[in-house]
Structure formats: structure tokens, C-alpha cells
Design a protein around this motif. Structure first.
Motif, PDB file in Angstrom:
ATOM      1  N   ALA A 350     -35.282 -52.596 -62.068  1.00 52.11           N
ATOM      2  CA  ALA A 350     -36.725 -52.824 -62.128  1.00 52.11           C
ATOM      3  C   ALA A 350     -37.042 -54.046 -62.988  1.00 52.11           C
ATOM      4  N   ASN A 351     -38.093 -54.741 -62.597  1.00 56.22           N
ATOM      5  CA  ASN A 351     -38.618 -55.886 -63.356  1.00 56.22           C
ATOM      6  C   ASN A 351     -37.629 -57.029 -63.510  1.00 56.22           C
ATOM      7  N   ALA A 352     -36.733 -57.164 -62.542  1.00 61.07           N
ATOM      8  CA  ALA A 352     -35.784 -58.273 -62.590  1.00 61.07           C
ATOM      9  C   ALA A 352     -36.466 -59.595 -62.266  1.00 61.07           C
ATOM     10  N   TYR A 353     -37.546 -59.535 -61.480  1.00 57.32           N
ATOM     11  CA  TYR A 353     -38.209 -60.770 -61.058  1.00 57.32           C
ATOM     12  C   TYR A 353     -39.680 -60.492 -60.757  1.00 57.32           C
ATOM     13  N   GLY A 354     -40.439 -61.552 -60.595  1.00 58.76           N
ATOM     14  CA  GLY A 354     -41.860 -61.428 -60.290  1.00 58.76           C
ATOM     15  C   GLY A 354     -42.230 -62.298 -59.106  1.00 58.76           C
ATOM     16  N   VAL A 355     -43.230 -61.847 -58.351  1.00 59.49           N
ATOM     17  CA  VAL A 355     -43.701 -62.580 -57.168  1.00 59.49           C
ATOM     18  C   VAL A 355     -45.220 -62.524 -57.107  1.00 59.49           C
ATOM     19  N   THR A 356     -45.797 -63.436 -56.356  1.00 54.22           N
ATOM     20  CA  THR A 356     -47.232 -63.383 -56.110  1.00 54.22           C
ATOM     21  C   THR A 356     -47.518 -62.430 -54.958  1.00 54.22           C
ATOM     22  N   LYS A 357     -48.660 -61.809 -54.993  1.00 51.79           N
ATOM     23  CA  LYS A 357     -49.036 -60.782 -54.025  1.00 51.79           C
ATOM     24  C   LYS A 357     -49.822 -61.410 -52.871  1.00 51.79           C
ATOM     25  N   ILE A 358     -49.360 -61.210 -51.638  1.00 50.76           N
ATOM     26  CA  ILE A 358     -50.004 -61.897 -50.523  1.00 50.76           C
ATOM     27  C   ILE A 358     -51.390 -61.354 -50.198  1.00 50.76           C
ATOM     28  N   THR A 359     -51.669 -60.092 -50.582  1.00 54.51           N
ATOM     29  CA  THR A 359     -52.990 -59.526 -50.277  1.00 54.51           C
ATOM     30  C   THR A 359     -54.019 -59.855 -51.348  1.00 54.51           C
ATOM     31  N   GLY A 360     -53.637 -60.558 -52.385  1.00 54.11           N
ATOM     32  CA  GLY A 360     -54.578 -60.886 -53.453  1.00 54.11           C
ATOM     33  C   GLY A 360     -55.078 -62.314 -53.367  1.00 54.11           C
ATOM     34  N   GLY A 361     -55.135 -62.876 -52.180  1.00 52.99           N
ATOM     35  CA  GLY A 361     -55.575 -64.254 -52.025  1.00 52.99           C
ATOM     36  C   GLY A 361     -54.425 -65.182 -51.727  1.00 52.99           C
ATOM     37  N   GLY A 362     -53.225 -64.624 -51.625  1.00 54.32           N
ATOM     38  CA  GLY A 362     -52.068 -65.472 -51.412  1.00 54.32           C
ATOM     39  C   GLY A 362     -51.869 -65.909 -49.974  1.00 54.32           C
ATOM     40  N   LEU A 363     -52.332 -65.124 -49.000  1.00 54.14           N
ATOM     41  CA  LEU A 363     -52.113 -65.441 -47.587  1.00 54.14           C
ATOM     42  C   LEU A 363     -53.446 -65.381 -46.846  1.00 54.14           C
ATOM     43  N   GLN A 364     -53.750 -66.436 -46.130  1.00 51.67           N
ATOM     44  CA  GLN A 364     -55.005 -66.518 -45.375  1.00 51.67           C
ATOM     45  C   GLN A 364     -54.725 -66.879 -43.925  1.00 51.67           C
ATOM     46  N   HIS A 365     -55.529 -66.312 -43.030  1.00 46.74           N
ATOM     47  CA  HIS A 365     -55.477 -66.650 -41.608  1.00 46.74           C
ATOM     48  C   HIS A 365     -56.696 -67.501 -41.299  1.00 46.74           C
TER      49      HIS A 365
END
Length: 415
Positions: A350-365
Motif C-alpha cells: 500500500a502507498n507505494a505510489y501516487g496517481v492523479t484521479k481521472i474522474t476528478g477533472g483529469g479526463l475530459q471528452h
């Protein structure tokens, strides 16, 4: 998520009745639907994201995201004094910062293509774009994880990637349960916290093939409620729950020339290897900086000269320990022995790495209708559908992530 997919045919039928080639504008509800549709289709591809700390993209917060790492407390071995309250401890944390970058692509739809219902074309475009977006964002995370410094070659007895063997009659370095147990032991020694009671693993199907016959392998229904599986989860062994993906990192060495994967030593003199194969001027330029293997030794090419067979040369940066001799092979050196593909199997806590969340504004159509470009599209001939995303990934605790490198029964090439 299953219920959402069941709603799609109904939603599309409704939209088909209200949007045709005679009505070019998409409603707000329709845009929202397609945006959600893109994200839902993209998410299953994000296998490398699912075990990391997730952070939303901050609105108006700049391009830098801070991930927090909390330090362990020292042991409290001093006995308490009766009636005396000890001083206690303060939590110690440190920030790890990562800069987000923007990625994206689009498809152009002609007015001729859109003479059929807009929705049908848009659905097809959205499906293709979602797959591309998911694989792209997953690869960004994968490359960060595969760049970790905590690496184990096979069962730990090999010391370099170039020493890993595959495709031989015996002695091949294919993934085994011993390799997994060695990685688990490393995580346990570093007190890496588990994820839902086990460590998590990401594996390529070719390596899965090599290990699944082990009697210790368990299918998901044997150890977990099947409603709570990871994306693409396939089984457990040695205390690791594995998800498979064809996007698992493969270290692949490209052919040395267009006509030959390997080169043959014709002669050698003072760092200069004359080869029996022809090398063109473009190939000579491309060889500079590449690694090669000769006699089991990895060397870097500092220069190359084009020429006909028996006249072309490559110059290595340092004097090799092993002196190349006539008829010996020179192999591409970015992967395993003899240029064999090397696969990365990731084992993590757990907590080995971090990423940005695509549903929080990271991915748009994003959809642009016919004529929306104004004078740039004077005859209303072009519409587009596309995606863009802000994305970053960062390793937070190197000791919580082990990369096992092995060869496989198969070779799948670069991915």
C-alpha cells in the motif's frame, strides 16, 4: 458499473430520436452522458493506477500536485512511570511533488460520414478514443513504476537484465513462485503494508502462462468474494493477488539493422568491431548510443561507420573485458541475453505510489459539431470527437515496490 452499461442502449435510442444530421448541437445531458461513457470505458484499462494513492486534479491550483508520505514512529521501549504522562510524539510527514502534463488526441468526422445518425458515429468514436485514453494514461503510470530502483532479476541470483536467459533448452529465467516469494520477502523485511490482506501484483499474460501451472496458484473464487476483485484480477500465489494486462512493461531490444537483428564479428581492433553485415548511413547514425552484448558483456556504441558487408564498423565506448573474436555474435543489448524480451512483474504494498484521479477533472471528452469552427469550416464539413487529460504518477516509497524482471516462454515485442 454493470448497471451503467445496461442503460447505454436505452440512452442511445433516446438520443438518436433527438439528434440527427439535421440538428447538430449536443445537449448538456448528452455531453455529460458521453463524457461519463468515455471514462467508464477507459477505467478498465487503468490496471497500473488501481493500487496507488489517488489525488484529484486541483481546480486553479497550478500544475503541481503534492503527495504526502508519513514517517514511521520509533519504538516506545521506555517503560511508563506510574502516574506520569509521557511527552508523546508528533507525526512527521514529507511532501513529494509531481507536475501534471496534458495528453490527448481526437478523431475527425466528415459530413459525408455523418449522413448516418450522429449518435452511432459518436459512439464508435468514443469507444475508440476511450481505449486509447485508458491505454495512454495507464502507460504513463506504468513507466513510472517500471523505473523503480528496487529491482530483482529472476530469483535474485542474476545481477543484470542482460544476464536473463530465455528460449534455451534449459536454464531459462522464466517467472517462478520462488521469484514471487523472494519479492514478498523483500516487502515484508521493509514492513511494507499489505492491501486488503495481500500484496498486489501486475503481470503480463505471457508470464502468467509460465507460473499458472504451479499447484499453489489459486483462482479468485478460491480466496475472495468475487464481487470485490481488482480490475483484471486472475489469481493469487505466495501472498500476492495478481491482475494481468498486456500493457505490463516489456523491455524490448530493437533489431540492430533493418536486415539483421544480430551482427557478426569479422574482426576487432582497439574498440572497433568490423562486422560481416552491411550497415547503411542511417543505420550507423541510429546505432550510436545503443547497447550491445558480446560474450555476455554489455557495451555502449560510441560511433558507427556505414559500409558494405565486411567493411562496416561499430566502435564501443570502453575497452571490453571480453575481446570480440571472429564469427561471434553481437546482440542488441537493451533487454536480456541474446536480445531476449524481458518482462516486468510488479509486486507492491500500500502507498507505494501516487496517481492523479481521472474522474476528478483529469479526463475530459470533447465534441465539436459540424460548422463549430466557424470560417475555418465554411461548408460544415468537419466534426471532431476527442479527449484530453492531465496526468502524473510518482513513486512514493521505493521499498514498497519490487520489480521482478524475467524472460518468458514467449516474446511479444515492445508495448
Amino acid at each position: 458499473m454493470k448497471d451503467f452499461y445496461k442503460l447505454i442502449p436505452i440512452s442511445l435510442k433516446y438520443f438518436d430520436n433527438t439528434n440527427t444530421t439535421l440538428d447538430q448541437d449536443l445537449s448538456v445531458q448528452m455531453k455529460t452522458f458521453y463524457s461519463r461513457y468515455l471514462i467508464v470505458l477507459a477505467e478498465p484499462n487503468l490496471v497500473h493506477d488501481q493500487h496507488g494513492q489517488t489525488h484529484d486534479i486541483p481546480a486553479n491550483g497550478g500544475k503541481t500536485i503534492e503527495f504526502r508520505k508519513f514517517d514511521s514512529l520509533p519504538k516506545a521501549t521506555k517503560p511508563l512511570v506510574e502516574g506520569v504522562t509521557p511527552h508523546g510524539r508528533k507525526m512527521a510527514s514529507s511532501g513529494i511533488y509531481a507536475t501534471v502534463n496534458q495528453f490527448g488526441d481526437y478523431i475527425e468526422l466528415s459530413d459525408t460520414l455523418m449522413l448516418t445518425a450522429i449518435d452511432n458515429n459518436l459512439v464508435q468514436a468514443t469507444q475508440i478514443l476511450a481505449s486509447q485514453a485508458g491505454r495512454t494514461l495507464d502507460t504513463i503510470t506504468r513507466e513510472v513504476l517500471a523505473g523503480g530502483t528496487n529491482v530483482q532479476y529472476g530469483d535474485g541470483t542474476k545481477k543484470t537484465r542482460a544476464a536473463l536467459v530465455g528460449g534455451e533448452a534449459s536454464g531459462n529465467d522464466y517467472l517462478t513462485v520462488k521469484d514471487i516469494r523472494m519479492a514478498v520477502r523483500t516487502l515484508k523485511v521493509m514492513n511494507a503494508p499489505k492491501i486488503n490482506g495481500d500484496y498486489a501484483g501486475i503481470i503480463h499474460p505471457s508470464c502468467e502462462y509460465d507460473i499458472m501451472d504451479d499447484p499453489a496458484w489459486q483462482a479468485p473464487h478460491q480466496y475472495v468474494d468475487t464481487e470485490n476483485l481488482y480490475a483484471n484480477e486472475i489469481g493469487r500465489i505466495a501472498g500476492v493477488r495478481f491482475s494481468e494486462t498486456t500493457e505490463a512493461k516489456i523491455f524490448h531490444a530493437e533489431d540492430l539493422t533493418e536486415a539483421a537483428r544480430d551482427l557478426t564479428v569479422s574482426s576487432y581492433n582497439s574498440k572497433v568491431i568490423t562486422v560481416a553485415e552491411a550497415i547503411t548511413a542511417d543505420e550507423a547514425t541510429a546505432l550510436v548510443g545503443r547497447k550491445i552484448i558480446n560474450g555476455g558483456e554489455v557495451m555502449e556504441i560510441s560511433a558507427a561507420a556505414a559500409g558494405a558487408a565486411g567493411a562496416a564498423t561499430i566502435t564501443v565506448k570502453d575497452t571490453p573485458t571480453h575481446t570480440p573474436t571472429a564469427a561471434e555474435k553481437v546482440y542488441p543489448g537493451e533487454a536480456g541475453a541474446k536480445g531476449r524480451d524481458v518482462y516486468a512483474t510488479l509486486i507492491m504494498g500500500a502507498n507505494a505510489y501516487g496517481v492523479t484521479k481521472i474522474t476528478g477533472g483529469g479526463l475530459q471528452h470533447i465534441v465539436k459539431q459540424l460548422g463549430s469552427a466557424g470560417t475555418a469550416d465554411p461548408l460544415n464539413q468537419r466534426a471532431t470527437a476527442g479527449w484530453k487529460a492531465y496526468k502524473t504518477a510518482v513513486r512514493l516509497v521505493e521499498q514498497y515496490l519490487v520489480r521482478i524482471e524475467t524472460c518468458s516462454t514467449f516474446e511479444d515485442g515492445a508495448n
